[in-house]
Design an enzyme around this catalytic site. Structure first.
Site, short mmCIF file in Angstrom:
data_model
loop_
_atom_site.label_atom_id
_atom_site.label_comp_id
_atom_site.label_asym_id
_atom_site.label_seq_id
_atom_site.Cartn_x
_atom_site.Cartn_y
_atom_site.Cartn_z
N ALA A 62 0.86 -1.18 0.00
CA ALA A 62 0.00 0.00 0.00
C ALA A 62 0.90 1.23 0.00
O ALA A 62 2.07 1.16 0.41
CB ALA A 62 -0.88 -0.01 1.24
N GLY A 105 0.58 -5.02 1.12
CA GLY A 105 -0.73 -5.03 0.46
C GLY A 105 -0.66 -5.63 -0.95
O GLY A 105 -1.65 -6.17 -1.44
N GLU A 128 5.41 -5.07 6.67
CA GLU A 128 4.66 -4.15 7.53
C GLU A 128 5.28 -3.98 8.91
O GLU A 128 5.30 -2.88 9.46
CB GLU A 128 3.20 -4.63 7.70
N1 DAK Z 1 4.50 3.28 -0.83
C1 DAK Z 1 4.83 4.47 -1.41
N2 DAK Z 1 5.89 4.61 -2.23
C2 DAK Z 1 6.67 3.54 -2.48
C3 DAK Z 1 6.39 2.27 -1.92
C4 DAK Z 1 5.24 2.17 -1.05
N3 DAK Z 1 4.83 1.00 -0.54
N4 DAK Z 1 7.33 1.41 -2.34
C5 DAK Z 1 8.15 2.10 -3.14
N5 DAK Z 1 7.76 3.38 -3.24
C6 DAK Z 1 8.37 4.47 -4.00
C7 DAK Z 1 9.60 5.03 -3.29
O1 DAK Z 1 9.20 5.97 -2.31
C8 DAK Z 1 10.34 5.65 -4.44
O2 DAK Z 1 9.72 6.86 -4.77
P1 DAK Z 1 10.59 8.23 -4.89
O3 DAK Z 1 11.34 8.35 -3.60
O4 DAK Z 1 11.50 7.96 -6.07
O5 DAK Z 1 9.58 9.30 -5.12
C9 DAK Z 1 10.06 4.71 -5.59
O6 DAK Z 1 8.88 3.97 -5.22
C10 DAK Z 1 11.18 3.71 -5.81
O7 DAK Z 1 11.42 3.05 -4.59
P2 DAK Z 1 12.88 2.88 -3.97
O8 DAK Z 1 13.75 4.00 -4.37
O9 DAK Z 1 12.71 2.60 -2.52
O10 DAK Z 1 13.35 1.57 -4.75
P3 DAK Z 1 14.40 0.47 -4.29
O11 DAK Z 1 14.60 -0.37 -5.48
O12 DAK Z 1 15.59 1.09 -3.63
O13 DAK Z 1 13.65 -0.39 -3.16
C11 DAK Z 1 11.79 -1.60 -2.22
C12 DAK Z 1 12.55 -1.18 -3.50
C13 DAK Z 1 10.49 -2.31 -2.66
C14 DAK Z 1 12.63 -2.57 -1.40
C15 DAK Z 1 11.46 -0.32 -1.36
O14 DAK Z 1 10.84 0.61 -2.24
C16 DAK Z 1 10.55 -0.60 -0.24
O15 DAK Z 1 10.93 -1.15 0.80
N6 DAK Z 1 9.27 -0.18 -0.40
C17 DAK Z 1 8.27 -0.28 0.68
C18 DAK Z 1 7.77 -1.69 0.81
C19 DAK Z 1 6.79 -1.82 1.95
O16 DAK Z 1 7.11 -1.58 3.10
N7 DAK Z 1 5.59 -2.23 1.63
C20 DAK Z 1 4.52 -2.45 2.61
C21 DAK Z 1 3.72 -1.17 2.77
S1 DAK Z 1 2.54 -1.29 4.07
C22 DAK Z 1 -5.12 -1.79 4.87
C23 DAK Z 1 -4.46 -2.94 5.21
C24 DAK Z 1 -3.18 -3.15 4.74
C25 DAK Z 1 -2.52 -2.22 3.99
C26 DAK Z 1 -3.20 -1.10 3.65
C27 DAK Z 1 -4.48 -0.86 4.11
N8 DAK Z 1 -6.44 -1.61 5.39
C28 DAK Z 1 -7.08 -2.57 6.18
C29 DAK Z 1 -7.20 -0.48 4.98
C30 DAK Z 1 -1.17 -2.49 3.52
C31 DAK Z 1 -0.05 -1.94 4.05
C32 DAK Z 1 1.22 -2.05 3.34
O17 DAK Z 1 1.34 -2.62 2.28
#
Ligand code: DAK
Length: 255
Positions: A62, A105, A128
């Site tokens: 997400a 997500g 997460e």
């Molecule tokens: N959200 C926003 N932006 C993201 C993102 C994310 N999840 N993942 C990547 N990006 C963006 C980065 O901010 C960056 O943007 P700029 O800084 O260039 O503007 C761009 O994508 C490229 O990312 P990186 O520069 O970080 O790329 P790398 O290759 O160095 O790293 C990576 C790739 C996938 C390892 C890293 O981007 C990363 O760790 N991303 C976050 C992964 C993460 O933590 N995902 C889980 C998010 S929490 C709900 C229930 C559940 C949820 C939602 C609602 N409800 C019940 C309503 C879910 C929650 C989640 O998923």
């Protein structure tokens, strides 16, 4: 720009997540678009299989920037779970074609599909816990049912990513294919499935999912027997069996 690109190939609907600048992170508006696509798919009598995919990434979770300042009430209003549940309960078979990252997500979205095909270079996980939250859109529920509670807890508690081979070995994905070929493989599989009798397909999916909800095996088998017998009310059952006897290919109409 459309965040979901829809393309129909015969009776197969492909939905491509299209937010490459954020690694296909799922924003609220993107999930709303997905919901609208699901509405159209539910109403269609032509679509018999759905593929969800991305170009170089499936979805890196997400959108963290959407969530960072949420209060509890705002977090509750984030409408991921209802949309993912609608996807999971579609009558038609659904396939997640996973290139690159499927995290948080994004992995929950893939888990709401019936089948998962992964590129050998993909990375899957629930990061997460590294953000001070836990999976909240089906991850703590669907992952343990698929891979068992111990492996699901390890994934969720460590926040570590798995590679495709490890994901295959624990049953998190169905198949692993070379990088760049997931969509092609998903289309082949979807075409094969889409040619089967749609009412039988829907009943099989519903029965498997109902069986997973039903702790008592005798009751679960009774559900199966009822759903099985109901298929004898369909033209497709007559067509399938007559086609076998007449040594021809069946022509299923979904009736
Ligand atoms: N959200 C926003 N932006 C993201 C993102 C994310 N999840 N993942 C990547 N990006 C963006 C980065 O901010 C960056 O943007 P700029 O800084 O260039 O503007 C761009 O994508 C490229 O990312 P990186 O520069 O970080 O790329 P790398 O290759 O160095 O790293 C990576 C790739 C996938 C390892 C890293 O981007 C990363 O760790 N991303 C976050 C992964 C993460 O933590 N995902 C889980 C998010 S929490 C709900 C229930 C559940 C949820 C939602 C609602 N409800 C019940 C309503 C879910 C929650 C989640 O998923």
């Amino acid at each position: 720009m459309d965040q979901i690109l829809a393309e129909q190939l015969g009776s197969v609907q492909i939905l491509k997540i299209n937010r490459p600048e954020a690694l296909n992170a799922l924003s609220k508006s993107l999930v709303r678009e997905l919901d609208e696509c699901l509405d159209r798919i539910k109403q269609s009598r032509e679509i018999r299989a759905l593929i969800l995919c991305g170009e170089t990434n499936f979805a890196a979770g997400a959108d963290i920037k959407d969530m960072v300042e949420c209060t509890e009430t705002e977090a509750k209003a984030f409408s991921f779970s209802p949309v993912f549940n609608r996807l999971a309960t579609l009558d038609i078979p659904t396939i997640a074609a996973i290139e690159g990252y499927a995290l948080g997500g994004g992995l929950e979205l893939a888990l709401a599909c019936d089948l998962r095909i992964a590129a050998e270079t993909c990375k899957l996980g629930f990061p997460e816990i590294n953000l001070g939250i836990m999976p909240g859109a089906g991850g703590t529920i669907r992952a343990p049912r698929l891979i068992g509670p111990a492996l699901a807890k390890e994934l969720i508690m460590t926040g570590s990513m798995l590679d495709a081979q490890r994901a295959l070995s624990i049953g998190l994905v169905n198949r692993v294919v070379p990088k760049g070929q997931v969509c092609e493989e998903a289309i082949k599989l979807a075409c094969k499935i889409a040619g089967k009798a749609p009412l039988a397909m829907a009943a099989a999916k519903r029965t498997i999912d109902a069986g997973l909800e039903e702790p008592d095996i005798v009751s679960a088998v009774e559900i199966e027997a009822k759903n099985w017998a109901q298929l004898f009310n369909t033209c497709d059952q007559k067509e399938g069996m007559r086609a076998f006897i007449e040594k021809r290919t069946p022509n299923y109409t979904g009736k």
